[in-house]
Design an enzyme around this catalytic site. Structure first.
Site, PDB file in Angstrom:
ATOM      1  NE  ARG A 162      -2.048  -1.707   3.453  1.00 11.34           N
ATOM      2  CZ  ARG A 162      -2.536  -2.676   4.232  1.00 11.34           C
ATOM      3  NH1 ARG A 162      -3.781  -3.043   4.110  1.00 11.34           N
ATOM      4  NH2 ARG A 162      -1.783  -3.257   5.137  1.00 11.34           N
ATOM      5  CB  ILE A 163       3.266   2.661   2.423  1.00 16.91           C
ATOM      6  CG1 ILE A 163       2.155   2.723   3.486  1.00 16.91           C
ATOM      7  CG2 ILE A 163       4.167   3.886   2.517  1.00 16.91           C
ATOM      8  CD1 ILE A 163       2.649   2.648   4.924  1.00 16.91           C
ATOM      9  NE  ARG A 243       5.426  -1.254  12.905  1.00 13.88           N
ATOM     10  CZ  ARG A 243       4.665  -0.175  12.684  1.00 13.88           C
ATOM     11  NH1 ARG A 243       5.216   0.949  12.280  1.00 13.88           N
ATOM     12  NH2 ARG A 243       3.361  -0.220  12.866  1.00 13.88           N
ATOM     13  CG  ASP A 267       8.904   8.151  11.072  1.00 15.78           C
ATOM     14  OD1 ASP A 267       9.074   9.137  11.823  1.00 15.78           O
ATOM     15  OD2 ASP A 267       7.804   7.583  10.950  1.00 15.78           O
ATOM     16  CD  GLU A 272      10.138   3.391  16.978  1.00 21.07           C
ATOM     17  OE1 GLU A 272       8.985   3.640  17.373  1.00 21.07           O
ATOM     18  OE2 GLU A 272      10.419   3.194  15.796  1.00 21.07           O
ATOM     19  CG  HIS A 291       7.047   5.432  14.855  1.00 18.37           C
ATOM     20  ND1 HIS A 291       7.315   4.162  15.272  1.00 18.37           N
ATOM     21  CD2 HIS A 291       6.085   5.303  13.904  1.00 18.37           C
ATOM     22  CE1 HIS A 291       6.559   3.296  14.608  1.00 18.37           C
ATOM     23  NE2 HIS A 291       5.805   3.977  13.768  1.00 18.37           N
ATOM     24  N   GLY A 293       5.186   8.897  11.083  1.00 18.96           N
ATOM     25  CA  GLY A 293       4.587   8.553   9.787  1.00 18.96           C
ATOM     26  C   GLY A 293       3.079   8.751   9.743  1.00 18.96           C
ATOM     27  CB  ALA A 294       0.352   7.220  11.559  1.00 20.61           C
TER      28      ALA A 294
HETATM   29  P1  NAD Z   1       1.655  -3.698   3.003  1.00 21.83           P
HETATM   30  O1  NAD Z   1       1.406  -4.994   3.684  1.00 21.83           O
HETATM   31  O2  NAD Z   1       0.556  -3.102   2.192  1.00 21.83           O
HETATM   32  O3  NAD Z   1       2.936  -3.807   2.038  1.00 21.83           O
HETATM   33  C1  NAD Z   1       4.106  -4.470   2.408  1.00 21.83           C
HETATM   34  C2  NAD Z   1       4.670  -5.130   1.158  1.00 21.83           C
HETATM   35  O4  NAD Z   1       5.940  -5.702   1.494  1.00 21.83           O
HETATM   36  C3  NAD Z   1       3.791  -6.258   0.625  1.00 21.83           C
HETATM   37  O5  NAD Z   1       3.426  -6.012  -0.732  1.00 21.83           O
HETATM   38  C4  NAD Z   1       4.665  -7.492   0.741  1.00 21.83           C
HETATM   39  O6  NAD Z   1       4.491  -8.407  -0.329  1.00 21.83           O
HETATM   40  C5  NAD Z   1       6.061  -6.890   0.711  1.00 21.83           C
HETATM   41  N1  NAD Z   1       7.063  -7.759   1.282  1.00 21.83           N
HETATM   42  C6  NAD Z   1       6.964  -8.623   2.330  1.00 21.83           C
HETATM   43  N2  NAD Z   1       8.153  -9.248   2.536  1.00 21.83           N
HETATM   44  C7  NAD Z   1       9.007  -8.797   1.603  1.00 21.83           C
HETATM   45  C8  NAD Z   1      10.370  -9.047   1.323  1.00 21.83           C
HETATM   46  N3  NAD Z   1      11.100  -9.913   2.038  1.00 21.83           N
HETATM   47  N4  NAD Z   1      10.955  -8.370   0.299  1.00 21.83           N
HETATM   48  C9  NAD Z   1      10.241  -7.486  -0.433  1.00 21.83           C
HETATM   49  N5  NAD Z   1       8.940  -7.210  -0.220  1.00 21.83           N
HETATM   50  C10 NAD Z   1       8.330  -7.844   0.791  1.00 21.83           C
HETATM   51  O7  NAD Z   1       2.131  -2.693   4.134  1.00 21.83           O
HETATM   52  P2  NAD Z   1       2.033  -1.114   4.120  1.00 21.83           P
HETATM   53  O8  NAD Z   1       0.680  -0.679   4.606  1.00 21.83           O
HETATM   54  O9  NAD Z   1       2.537  -0.600   2.809  1.00 21.83           O
HETATM   55  O10 NAD Z   1       3.063  -0.756   5.292  1.00 21.83           O
HETATM   56  C11 NAD Z   1       4.466  -0.877   5.088  1.00 21.83           C
HETATM   57  C12 NAD Z   1       5.189  -0.669   6.401  1.00 21.83           C
HETATM   58  O11 NAD Z   1       4.963   0.655   6.899  1.00 21.83           O
HETATM   59  C13 NAD Z   1       4.760  -1.622   7.535  1.00 21.83           C
HETATM   60  O12 NAD Z   1       5.897  -2.064   8.232  1.00 21.83           O
HETATM   61  C14 NAD Z   1       3.946  -0.719   8.438  1.00 21.83           C
HETATM   62  O13 NAD Z   1       3.969  -1.197   9.774  1.00 21.83           O
HETATM   63  C15 NAD Z   1       4.727   0.568   8.290  1.00 21.83           C
HETATM   64  N6  NAD Z   1       4.016   1.772   8.761  1.00 21.83           N
HETATM   65  C16 NAD Z   1       4.750   2.739   9.385  1.00 21.83           C
HETATM   66  C17 NAD Z   1       4.131   3.887   9.860  1.00 21.83           C
HETATM   67  C18 NAD Z   1       4.920   4.978  10.536  1.00 21.83           C
HETATM   68  O14 NAD Z   1       4.371   5.676  11.384  1.00 21.83           O
HETATM   69  N7  NAD Z   1       6.171   5.202  10.170  1.00 21.83           N
HETATM   70  C19 NAD Z   1       2.747   4.040   9.731  1.00 21.83           C
HETATM   71  C20 NAD Z   1       2.028   3.049   9.056  1.00 21.83           C
HETATM   72  C21 NAD Z   1       2.667   1.918   8.572  1.00 21.83           C
END
Ligand code: NAD
Length: 329
Positions: A162-163, A243, A267, A272, A291, A293-294
């Site tokens: 997604r991100i 993360r 971030d 943490e 941290h 991001g959100a």
């Molecule tokens: P998501 O599940 O939509 O996407 C993650 C992608 O990583 C998936 O498409 C998956 O196939 C891929 N993936 C898994 N293992 C892999 C590997 N070994 N090599 C390559 N690709 C791989 O997740 P998202 O919603 O895009 O979130 C991504 C990250 O951002 C998560 O860790 C989430 O916790 C983090 N996040 C951080 C904050 C913040 O405040 N900084 C806020 C929200 C989410």
């Protein structure tokens, strides 16, 4: 003669929703119209244990720990709602065993995180925080902060979920070459967004910017390792908004110290907050954020709205109302 004082039908008690962490006031007002809405300080364990027995729904963010003891103390509980993404503070198996649903808002903050990643990339390339801090100190050193254009760079997107894909879409107009690695996403889906699928090693070898968007799993912890960073170009900047621990911090520290990469923007950290004497924090090539991001008004509003709608549907299955606030993703 009709009775001028007819007995009123006894009021049907409304289901209790317990809000244990701060939640948008508009959303809580909306819920209060149909439910017995109560508040407590979820981090205050005894307050939570006192309030939980009546609750049909418990709404939390990240501060309230919902564990076996809380579930056991909540015979009326039907749903635990996390106004955000991560479920680290909720014992989901314990809830499931007790027949309690757990809902969250997985899409609520993806735009906010993607925008932060773009901001960190530009900030790192142009030294914006350091330049700004120097002006505040009364300095005017225009040549001290020579930066790099993003245009023409190669950006590796590690994790195209997604991100990751939102970041790619936002970076494309900067005229960058976009590579991505994600074993679960076909190259054709990346190509639709002008992104070239590539093996992890290729991302490490070719990227000027590596932006990390992986989940934290046994497979991904430490994936940006000593070995991976040995493949990097000296221009590489590692940006991690996913993360802590996915980027090996000691590997990053060594690569920066030895001048094998150009910088990092983080971030998230393995611990943490990171220790104040962490070598990464002492390195001017590292741009740290706490941290955040959100941390936008829109993400918080969207999360509150999404889970309020979910709670309403569970407690009042005939309700078709959707609580919609904030901008849509
Ligand atoms: P998501 O599940 O939509 O996407 C993650 C992608 O990583 C998936 O498409 C998956 O196939 C891929 N993936 C898994 N293992 C892999 C590997 N070994 N090599 C390559 N690709 C791989 O997740 P998202 O919603 O895009 O979130 C991504 C990250 O951002 C998560 O860790 C989430 O916790 C983090 N996040 C951080 C904050 C913040 O405040 N900084 C806020 C929200 C989410």
């Amino acid at each position: 003669m009709t009775d001028p004082y007819p007995e009123e039908a006894p009021a049907v008690p409304q289901p209790v929703i317990l809000v244990a962490d701060p939640l948008d006031e508009g959303v809580t007002a909306d819920l209060a119209a149909d439910f017995d809405l109560r508040h407590c300080e979820g981090a205050d364990r005894s307050a939570l244990l006192t309030a939980i027995p009546q609750a049909a729904a418990l709404i939390v963010r990240s501060a309230t720990q919902v564990d076996q003891e809380i579930i056991d103390a909540a015979p009326a509980l039907r749903v635990v709602a996390r106004a955000g993404v991560g479920l680290d503070n909720i014992d989901v198996p314990a809830a499931t065993r007790a027949g309690v649903k757990v809902v969250n808002a997985p899409e609520s903050n993806v735009v906010s995180v993607a925008e932060l990643a773009v901001g960190l990339i530009l900030s790192s390339l142009r030294h914006i925080p350091a330049a700004s801090a120097s002006v505040r100190r009364g300095e005017w050193r225009r040549s001290a902060f020579q930066g790099e254009e993003l245009c023409g760079k190669t950006v590796g997107v590690l994790g195209f979920g997604r991100i990751g894909r939102l970041v790619a879409a936002r970076l494309a107009p900067f005229d960058v070459e976009l590579l991505a690695n994600d074993p679960h996403i076909p190259d054709s889906a990346m190509a639709e967004l002008g992104v070239t699928g590539a093996p992890f090693e290729t991302l490490m070898r070719r990227s000027d910017i590596l932006t990390v968007h992986l989940p934290r799993t046994p497979e991904t912890i430490g994936i940006v390792s000593h070995e991976a960073l040995r493949l990097a170009r000296p221009t590489l900047r590692v940006v991690n908004t996913s993360r802590g621990g996915i980027v090996d911090e000691s590997a990053l520290e060594v690569a920066l110290k030895e001048g094998r990469i150009a910088g990092a923007a983080l971030d998230v950290f393995a611990m943490e907050p990171p220790a104040a004497d962490s070598p990464l924090l002492g390195d001017t090539a590292v741009l740290p954020t706490p941290h955040i991001g959100a941390g936008t008004r829109q993400a918080q509003l969207r999360a509150a709205s999404e889970i309020a709608t979910a709670v309403r549907r569970i407690l009042l299955p005939t309700s078709t109302r959707t609580v919609v606030r904030g901008c849509s993703v």
